[in-house]
Design an enzyme around this catalytic site. Sequence first.
Site, PDB file in Angstrom:
ATOM      1  N   HIS A 110     -61.845 -24.572  54.997  1.00 28.20           N
ATOM      2  CA  HIS A 110     -61.315 -23.330  54.412  1.00 28.20           C
ATOM      3  C   HIS A 110     -59.960 -23.588  53.746  1.00 28.20           C
ATOM      4  CE1 HIS A 110     -64.315 -21.307  56.946  1.00 28.20           C
ATOM      5  NE2 HIS A 110     -64.222 -20.324  56.065  1.00 28.20           N
ATOM      6  N   LYS A 112     -55.713 -19.789  55.716  1.00 28.06           N
ATOM      7  CA  LYS A 112     -56.530 -19.193  56.781  1.00 28.06           C
ATOM      8  C   LYS A 112     -55.798 -19.299  58.117  1.00 28.06           C
ATOM      9  CE  LYS A 112     -61.138 -18.898  58.702  1.00 28.06           C
ATOM     10  NZ  LYS A 112     -61.085 -17.441  58.688  1.00 28.06           N
TER      11      LYS A 112
HETATM   12  P1  NAD Z   1     -55.232 -11.288  53.419  1.00 30.27           P
HETATM   13  O1  NAD Z   1     -54.097 -11.763  54.277  1.00 30.27           O
HETATM   14  O2  NAD Z   1     -55.280 -11.688  52.004  1.00 30.27           O
HETATM   15  O3  NAD Z   1     -55.348  -9.697  53.481  1.00 30.27           O
HETATM   16  C1  NAD Z   1     -55.155  -8.918  54.624  1.00 30.27           C
HETATM   17  C2  NAD Z   1     -54.555  -7.601  54.174  1.00 30.27           C
HETATM   18  O4  NAD Z   1     -54.508  -6.730  55.327  1.00 30.27           O
HETATM   19  C3  NAD Z   1     -53.107  -7.752  53.666  1.00 30.27           C
HETATM   20  O5  NAD Z   1     -52.944  -7.055  52.447  1.00 30.27           O
HETATM   21  C4  NAD Z   1     -52.275  -7.130  54.783  1.00 30.27           C
HETATM   22  O6  NAD Z   1     -51.065  -6.541  54.321  1.00 30.27           O
HETATM   23  C5  NAD Z   1     -53.263  -6.080  55.303  1.00 30.27           C
HETATM   24  N1  NAD Z   1     -52.902  -5.609  56.641  1.00 30.27           N
HETATM   25  C6  NAD Z   1     -52.465  -6.334  57.694  1.00 30.27           C
HETATM   26  N2  NAD Z   1     -52.196  -5.516  58.741  1.00 30.27           N
HETATM   27  C7  NAD Z   1     -52.483  -4.261  58.332  1.00 30.27           C
HETATM   28  C8  NAD Z   1     -52.392  -2.998  58.944  1.00 30.27           C
HETATM   29  N3  NAD Z   1     -51.934  -2.844  60.196  1.00 30.27           N
HETATM   30  N4  NAD Z   1     -52.761  -1.900  58.230  1.00 30.27           N
HETATM   31  C9  NAD Z   1     -53.199  -2.023  56.949  1.00 30.27           C
HETATM   32  N5  NAD Z   1     -53.272  -3.206  56.304  1.00 30.27           N
HETATM   33  C10 NAD Z   1     -52.929  -4.312  56.993  1.00 30.27           C
HETATM   34  O7  NAD Z   1     -56.549 -11.792  54.186  1.00 30.27           O
HETATM   35  P2  NAD Z   1     -58.042 -11.877  53.616  1.00 30.27           P
HETATM   36  O8  NAD Z   1     -58.301 -13.245  53.103  1.00 30.27           O
HETATM   37  O9  NAD Z   1     -58.348 -10.699  52.778  1.00 30.27           O
HETATM   38  O10 NAD Z   1     -58.842 -11.799  55.009  1.00 30.27           O
HETATM   39  C11 NAD Z   1     -58.684 -10.693  55.874  1.00 30.27           C
HETATM   40  C12 NAD Z   1     -59.559 -10.925  57.106  1.00 30.27           C
HETATM   41  O11 NAD Z   1     -60.932 -10.969  56.703  1.00 30.27           O
HETATM   42  C13 NAD Z   1     -59.299 -12.257  57.829  1.00 30.27           C
HETATM   43  O12 NAD Z   1     -59.482 -12.056  59.217  1.00 30.27           O
HETATM   44  C14 NAD Z   1     -60.374 -13.170  57.269  1.00 30.27           C
HETATM   45  O13 NAD Z   1     -60.690 -14.247  58.124  1.00 30.27           O
HETATM   46  C15 NAD Z   1     -61.519 -12.186  57.171  1.00 30.27           C
HETATM   47  N6  NAD Z   1     -62.595 -12.545  56.254  1.00 30.27           N
HETATM   48  C16 NAD Z   1     -63.850 -12.204  56.628  1.00 30.27           C
HETATM   49  C17 NAD Z   1     -64.910 -12.425  55.806  1.00 30.27           C
HETATM   50  C18 NAD Z   1     -66.270 -11.958  56.215  1.00 30.27           C
HETATM   51  O14 NAD Z   1     -67.256 -12.194  55.499  1.00 30.27           O
HETATM   52  N7  NAD Z   1     -66.387 -11.261  57.345  1.00 30.27           N
HETATM   53  C19 NAD Z   1     -64.717 -13.030  54.548  1.00 30.27           C
HETATM   54  C20 NAD Z   1     -63.410 -13.378  54.179  1.00 30.27           C
HETATM   55  C21 NAD Z   1     -62.353 -13.116  55.029  1.00 30.27           C
END
Ligand code: NAD
Length: 272
Positions: free
Chosen positions: A156, A160
């Site tokens: 990744h 991450k």
């Molecule tokens: P990122 O860090 O780019 O985005 C996360 C967002 O959430 C940020 O904008 C942050 O400010 C916001 N956030 C954090 N705490 C918050 C709160 N209390 N209230 C509102 N907003 C809040 O991360 P990302 O790459 O978008 O990934 C997010 C999550 O999704 C991670 O856990 C990642 O591993 C997961 N993910 C899952 C899949 C899937 O298919 N299930 C795919 C990609 C990523």
Amino acid sequence: MAAKTHTSITDIIVVGANGRMGRNIISLMENGQDFRLAGAVDTSEHLDKIKDLPCPVADNAAAILDQVQNAVLVDFTAPQASLKTARAAAEHGARLVIGTTGLDEPQKTELALLAEQTPILWSANMSIGVNVLLRFLPLLAEALGPDYDMEMLEVHHKRKKDAPSGTALMLGEALASARGWHLPDVRRSGRNGIIGERPQKEIGIMALRGGDVVGIHKCYFFGPGETIEIGHQAQSRENFAQGALRAARWLSRKEKGRLYSMGDVIENVLPK
Ligand code: NAD
């Protein structure tokens, strides 16, 4: 409060709207006709970056749910934040799809309890391909039998936060349960020094990090004189975003009862 059912356009509230996944989901909705952005949530320090979206914005899901009815929340944030969203969803009787990874056991237990109060779907990987792979891995493990050592590799991007990835753990659990094992008892996530012979009852899950790799997962079955390799590579986040919206649409017609997964969403595309 009872969760409500939906008609042809599904209203979505994106939680984590300024994140990598949140922005992908919003841009997919802008380019299609089946979904409408009904609300956007991110932390207070990121609110100015989402304030121009054509919907109500807030720094918490409860504040949006007070203004918007009949929308499905889609949350890709961080474990504690997703649990906070889930509590707000349960209080408001709103449906919720969570894609956040890295949830610990108490958080998963709480999510399952909240799913008894309102429809919730959680999946560490929303890709259709990975979820189909999840169904077929146990068949491979069973068919090949115990002489084949099972190992995994996941790669990744460097930002991450969790390792091994939630997807690697899902795939690992599918492999372990096919042998009647419990993954935490047999998982090995590093080898260094004089480690001796590999025990038969072991599944190695190794994590590489770097650059902007969206996600690579490879499963190996090392047998006598041959190796079977099967895996998945995400070229962009779009397949996760597509899957999340497909899950939201599916969930908009479901009632509460138990914590749903992406496996439930793809159930009818698999051979019986
Ligand atoms: P990122 O860090 O780019 O985005 C996360 C967002 O959430 C940020 O904008 C942050 O400010 C916001 N956030 C954090 N705490 C918050 C709160 N209390 N209230 C509102 N907003 C809040 O991360 P990302 O790459 O978008 O990934 C997010 C999550 O999704 C991670 O856990 C990642 O591993 C997961 N993910 C899952 C899949 C899937 O298919 N299930 C795919 C990609 C990523």
